[in-house]
Write a protein that holds these residues in place. Structure first.
Motif, PDB file in Angstrom:
ATOM      1  N   ILE A 149       0.843  -1.207   0.000  1.00 38.82           N
ATOM      2  CA  ILE A 149       0.000   0.000   0.000  1.00 38.82           C
ATOM      3  C   ILE A 149       0.875   1.253   0.000  1.00 38.82           C
ATOM      4  O   ILE A 149       0.639   2.206  -0.752  1.00 38.82           O
ATOM      5  N   SER A 150       1.908   1.254   0.845  1.00 41.90           N
ATOM      6  CA  SER A 150       2.795   2.414   0.954  1.00 41.90           C
ATOM      7  C   SER A 150       3.538   2.673  -0.354  1.00 41.90           C
ATOM      8  O   SER A 150       3.672   3.825  -0.794  1.00 41.90           O
ATOM      9  N   ALA A 151       4.021   1.601  -0.981  1.00 41.49           N
ATOM     10  CA  ALA A 151       4.741   1.757  -2.251  1.00 41.49           C
ATOM     11  C   ALA A 151       3.831   2.330  -3.329  1.00 41.49           C
ATOM     12  O   ALA A 151       4.240   3.184  -4.121  1.00 41.49           O
ATOM     13  N   LEU A 152       2.581   1.887  -3.348  1.00 39.27           N
ATOM     14  CA  LEU A 152       1.640   2.384  -4.360  1.00 39.27           C
ATOM     15  C   LEU A 152       1.291   3.855  -4.114  1.00 39.27           C
ATOM     16  O   LEU A 152       1.076   4.617  -5.065  1.00 39.27           O
ATOM     17  N   ILE A 153       1.237   4.268  -2.854  1.00 42.94           N
ATOM     18  CA  ILE A 153       1.012   5.691  -2.546  1.00 42.94           C
ATOM     19  C   ILE A 153       2.188   6.520  -3.067  1.00 42.94           C
ATOM     20  O   ILE A 153       2.006   7.594  -3.660  1.00 42.94           O
ATOM     21  N   ALA A 154       3.409   6.026  -2.846  1.00 45.35           N
ATOM     22  CA  ALA A 154       4.602   6.726  -3.337  1.00 45.35           C
ATOM     23  C   ALA A 154       4.576   6.820  -4.862  1.00 45.35           C
ATOM     24  O   ALA A 154       4.921   7.857  -5.441  1.00 45.35           O
ATOM     25  N   VAL A 155       4.149   5.739  -5.519  1.00 43.98           N
ATOM     26  CA  VAL A 155       4.036   5.735  -6.977  1.00 43.98           C
ATOM     27  C   VAL A 155       3.045   6.807  -7.437  1.00 43.98           C
ATOM     28  O   VAL A 155       3.303   7.550  -8.382  1.00 43.98           O
ATOM     29  N   ALA A 156       1.914   6.897  -6.746  1.00 40.60           N
ATOM     30  CA  ALA A 156       0.895   7.884  -7.109  1.00 40.60           C
ATOM     31  C   ALA A 156       1.443   9.309  -6.994  1.00 40.60           C
ATOM     32  O   ALA A 156       1.123  10.174  -7.813  1.00 40.60           O
ATOM     33  N   ILE A 157       2.272   9.546  -5.992  1.00 40.00           N
ATOM     34  CA  ILE A 157       2.863  10.882  -5.811  1.00 40.00           C
ATOM     35  C   ILE A 157       3.751  11.235  -7.003  1.00 40.00           C
ATOM     36  O   ILE A 157       3.704  12.349  -7.530  1.00 40.00           O
ATOM     37  N   PHE A 158       4.550  10.265  -7.468  1.00 34.39           N
ATOM     38  CA  PHE A 158       5.452  10.540  -8.593  1.00 34.39           C
ATOM     39  C   PHE A 158       4.721  10.619  -9.932  1.00 34.39           C
ATOM     40  O   PHE A 158       5.231  11.203 -10.883  1.00 34.39           O
ATOM     41  N   LEU A 159       3.536  10.036 -10.009  1.00 39.71           N
ATOM     42  CA  LEU A 159       2.763  10.117 -11.246  1.00 39.71           C
ATOM     43  C   LEU A 159       1.886  11.362 -11.290  1.00 39.71           C
ATOM     44  O   LEU A 159       1.248  11.651 -12.302  1.00 39.71           O
ATOM     45  N   ALA A 160       1.844  12.095 -10.169  1.00 43.16           N
ATOM     46  CA  ALA A 160       1.037  13.309 -10.116  1.00 43.16           C
ATOM     47  C   ALA A 160       1.555  14.325 -11.134  1.00 43.16           C
ATOM     48  O   ALA A 160       2.742  14.341 -11.475  1.00 43.16           O
ATOM     49  N   LYS A 161       0.651  15.191 -11.592  1.00 42.81           N
ATOM     50  CA  LYS A 161       1.010  16.156 -12.630  1.00 42.81           C
ATOM     51  C   LYS A 161       2.116  17.082 -12.161  1.00 42.81           C
ATOM     52  O   LYS A 161       3.020  17.428 -12.906  1.00 42.81           O
ATOM     53  N   ARG A 162       2.030  17.514 -10.917  1.00 41.34           N
ATOM     54  CA  ARG A 162       3.065  18.393 -10.354  1.00 41.34           C
ATOM     55  C   ARG A 162       3.815  17.614  -9.280  1.00 41.34           C
ATOM     56  O   ARG A 162       3.779  17.940  -8.098  1.00 41.34           O
ATOM     57  N   ALA A 163       4.512  16.569  -9.711  1.00 42.17           N
ATOM     58  CA  ALA A 163       5.158  15.632  -8.792  1.00 42.17           C
ATOM     59  C   ALA A 163       6.161  16.310  -7.874  1.00 42.17           C
ATOM     60  O   ALA A 163       6.248  16.005  -6.688  1.00 42.17           O
ATOM     61  N   SER A 164       6.936  17.256  -8.421  1.00 42.09           N
ATOM     62  CA  SER A 164       7.980  17.894  -7.623  1.00 42.09           C
ATOM     63  C   SER A 164       7.398  18.632  -6.424  1.00 42.09           C
ATOM     64  O   SER A 164       7.901  18.523  -5.302  1.00 42.09           O
ATOM     65  N   ILE A 165       6.320  19.383  -6.654  1.00 39.55           N
ATOM     66  CA  ILE A 165       5.677  20.119  -5.562  1.00 39.55           C
ATOM     67  C   ILE A 165       5.066  19.144  -4.562  1.00 39.55           C
ATOM     68  O   ILE A 165       5.142  19.333  -3.345  1.00 39.55           O
ATOM     69  N   ALA A 166       4.455  18.063  -5.066  1.00 43.26           N
ATOM     70  CA  ALA A 166       3.842  17.057  -4.191  1.00 43.26           C
ATOM     71  C   ALA A 166       4.883  16.420  -3.283  1.00 43.26           C
ATOM     72  O   ALA A 166       4.644  16.206  -2.091  1.00 43.26           O
ATOM     73  N   VAL A 167       6.057  16.122  -3.840  1.00 43.36           N
ATOM     74  CA  VAL A 167       7.144  15.518  -3.051  1.00 43.36           C
ATOM     75  C   VAL A 167       7.533  16.436  -1.905  1.00 43.36           C
ATOM     76  O   VAL A 167       7.648  16.012  -0.745  1.00 43.36           O
ATOM     77  N   ASP A 168       7.727  17.728  -2.198  1.00 45.74           N
ATOM     78  CA  ASP A 168       8.116  18.685  -1.159  1.00 45.74           C
ATOM     79  C   ASP A 168       7.078  18.742  -0.046  1.00 45.74           C
ATOM     80  O   ASP A 168       7.404  18.713   1.142  1.00 45.74           O
ATOM     81  N   ARG A 169       5.793  18.839  -0.403  1.00 49.86           N
ATOM     82  CA  ARG A 169       4.739  18.987   0.593  1.00 49.86           C
ATOM     83  C   ARG A 169       4.582  17.742   1.455  1.00 49.86           C
ATOM     84  O   ARG A 169       4.367  17.832   2.666  1.00 49.86           O
ATOM     85  N   VAL A 170       4.698  16.568   0.839  1.00 45.63           N
ATOM     86  CA  VAL A 170       4.598  15.316   1.604  1.00 45.63           C
ATOM     87  C   VAL A 170       5.757  15.209   2.586  1.00 45.63           C
ATOM     88  O   VAL A 170       5.576  14.845   3.756  1.00 45.63           O
ATOM     89  N   MET A 171       6.975  15.542   2.115  1.00 41.76           N
ATOM     90  CA  MET A 171       8.158  15.482   2.973  1.00 41.76           C
ATOM     91  C   MET A 171       8.002  16.387   4.198  1.00 41.76           C
ATOM     92  O   MET A 171       8.276  15.995   5.331  1.00 41.76           O
ATOM     93  N   ILE A 172       7.562  17.618   3.975  1.00 39.99           N
ATOM     94  CA  ILE A 172       7.443  18.586   5.064  1.00 39.99           C
ATOM     95  C   ILE A 172       6.366  18.178   6.055  1.00 39.99           C
ATOM     96  O   ILE A 172       6.579  18.153   7.270  1.00 39.99           O
ATOM     97  N   GLY A 173       5.182  17.824   5.539  1.00 41.53           N
ATOM     98  CA  GLY A 173       4.057  17.468   6.409  1.00 41.53           C
ATOM     99  C   GLY A 173       4.337  16.258   7.278  1.00 41.53           C
ATOM    100  O   GLY A 173       4.153  16.298   8.505  1.00 41.53           O
ATOM    101  N   LEU A 174       4.809  15.172   6.669  1.00 42.62           N
ATOM    102  CA  LEU A 174       5.068  13.952   7.435  1.00 42.62           C
ATOM    103  C   LEU A 174       6.283  14.119   8.352  1.00 42.62           C
ATOM    104  O   LEU A 174       6.343  13.526   9.431  1.00 42.62           O
ATOM    105  N   GLY A 175       7.244  14.936   7.929  1.00 45.68           N
ATOM    106  CA  GLY A 175       8.406  15.182   8.781  1.00 45.68           C
ATOM    107  C   GLY A 175       8.005  15.851  10.088  1.00 45.68           C
ATOM    108  O   GLY A 175       8.491  15.487  11.169  1.00 45.68           O
ATOM    109  N   ILE A 176       7.101  16.811  10.018  1.00 48.11           N
ATOM    110  CA  ILE A 176       6.625  17.497  11.225  1.00 48.11           C
ATOM    111  C   ILE A 176       5.857  16.539  12.129  1.00 48.11           C
ATOM    112  O   ILE A 176       6.017  16.551  13.358  1.00 48.11           O
ATOM    113  N   VAL A 177       5.036  15.675  11.539  1.00 48.72           N
ATOM    114  CA  VAL A 177       4.288  14.687  12.321  1.00 48.72           C
ATOM    115  C   VAL A 177       5.245  13.765  13.084  1.00 48.72           C
ATOM    116  O   VAL A 177       5.050  13.487  14.280  1.00 48.72           O
TER     117      VAL A 177
END
Length: 431
Positions: A149-177
């Motif tokens: 499940i986790s790998a498929l979520i990561a795949v979805a993030i990289f397939l997103a239209k604006r993948a670079s921005i999505a990567v940054d936001r996921v990193m920041i949000g989960l890092g704070i948690v």
């Protein structure tokens, strides 16, 4: 992704009446650069505090107690020197690590790329396993299902239209948690802080295999280049950006250093209270046991979220950075092509984990040690660039003190690697 792509759209400025548009565009670029710097900080930080580090910390704290504090300090100091050198050299030259290595020493870039990609694959198998362990602790899912499940979520993030921005936001949000939950458990567990501080500088024992493994898990292999390559992709390169890059590197090291020590204290509090943490067996999850002992059922679920966040951000970071090295073999690969290659990398990591199914905790500890063995090779190349290839530095005068410290750390990592090879591969024998 270039700064222009990051900046918000503005009207064309064709005459003097569009000064406001120019100001908005400049402000947009400044915001985009700031966002890319923060994204790079969290990519480095979450990669350095992945499931491998969490599992290694729990395992070594359970066996060494407060003496492991010295290993934490050593990893932070080595990380500090390594990242300051790598980020600075990559940014000043404006070249990815493997391409720069090839220009400095023909052929060395290909060797470095193969080692980092392979080390990243080893790490990513462990990261996938770690994400699976996290969902197991949080929701009771089978670790393999959780990993998928986790790998498929990561795949979805990289397939997103604006993948670079999505990567940054996921990193920041989960890092704070991750940081907030770990601070809570560290407070609840009530660790012997005085004893930990003493052994941070005057340990009862020093274990080089342990230090090599923890260094490898926090700055070895792909992690060394994660933040630096993220900055290049966001357009933050060149001598003009060196102050911002150095500040970002220092902030990233500060975030990782504080997080590492807090995690250590959280687990030390449990160990010091007399709770015995099981570090053997294919189903062992030492950190989960520590969090549950400290905060009961909530602690277990909170740990699950921490480990899952660490796992999925590390899956993203390992895949992103490892694949960034393939451009040395084909410079015509587009950003879209790299994103697709990253997806394949994640799926291959998942496939190997599902097929091999080795003990996740043992694999995570081994991955750190293996990447610790790769670290001195890349460092040697970069120190050579710093000392002897000023022609690649675009007129920048490299600080001599930083080169001296980098060279000393390079020698230390070679020594630790040589004396730790056998113990590190023995981690795979954990059953």
């Amino acid at each position: 992704m270039t700064p222009a792509q990051n900046a918000p759209e503005t009207a064309e400025t064709t005459d003097g009446s569009s000064v406001e548009g120019v100001g908005q565009q400049a402000a947009g670029f400044a915001r985009a650069r700031k966002a890319s710097l923060i994204g790079a900080i969290f990519m480095m930080a979450t990669s350095a505090i992945g499931p491998g580090f969490i599992t290694q910390t729990a395992t070594f704290t359970a066996t060494m107690g407060a003496a492991f504090a010295f290993g934490i300090l050593a990893s932070i100091l080595i990380d500090f020197i390594v990242q300051l050198n790598i980020w600075r050299i990559v940014t000043v030259t404006g070249k990815r690590a493997a391409n720069l290595a090839n220009e400095a020493i023909p052929g060395s870039g290909y060797v470095l790329a193969v080692l980092v990609i392979f080390g990243g694959l080893v790490f990513n198998i462990g990261n996938t396993a770690g994400a699976g362990l996290g969902l197991n602790a949080m929701l009771g899912l089978d670790p393999k299902i959780g990993g998928a499940i986790s790998a498929l979520i990561a795949v979805a993030i990289f397939l997103a239209k604006r993948a670079s921005i999505a990567v940054d936001r996921v990193m920041i949000g989960l890092g704070i948690v991750m940081i907030l939950l770990t601070v809570y458990v560290a407070i609840v567990s009530g660790p012997p802080v005085g004893e930990a501080l003493r052994q941070t500088v005057w340990p009862d024992e020093i274990n080089f295999a342990t230090i090599t493994t923890i260094v490898g898990g926090t700055v070895g292999g792909y992690i060394t280049y994660a933040g630096a390559h993220r900055l290049l992709d966001s357009g933050t390169a060149g001598v003009d950006n060196i102050k911002q890059v150095s500040k970002a590197a220092l902030n990233g090291i500060l975030v990782t250093g504080v997080m590492r020590y807090i995690l250590f204290l959280a687990i030390l509090g449990v160990v010091a209270s007399g709770v015995v943490i099981d570090t053997s067996g294919s189903g062992a999850n030492p950190a989960a046991q520590a969090f549950q002992a400290a905060a009961g059922e909530f602690g277990l679920r909170a740990f699950g979220l921490v480990l899952w966040a660490a796992g999925i951000t590390s899956v993203i970071g390992a895949a992103y950075t490892s694949i960034s090295f393939i451009t040395v073999f084909n410079k015509k690969i587009t950003e879209r092509g790299r994103n697709l290659a990253t997806v394949v990398f994640i799926l291959v990591s998942l496939g190997i984990y599902l097929i091999v199914g080795t003990a996740p905790a043992a694999l995570l500890v081994f991955a750190g040690g293996f990447n610790g063995l790769i670290l001195p090779i890349g460092l040697t190349i970069f120190m050579y660039v710093g000392w002897f290839r000023g022609d690649l530095m675009n007129g920048y005068r490299y600080p001599r003190w930083l080169l001296v410290l980098g060279t000393l750390v390079t020698g230390l990592t070679w020594y630790m690697g040589v004396v730790s090879v056998v113990p590190i591969f023995a981690f795979l024998g954990v059953s």
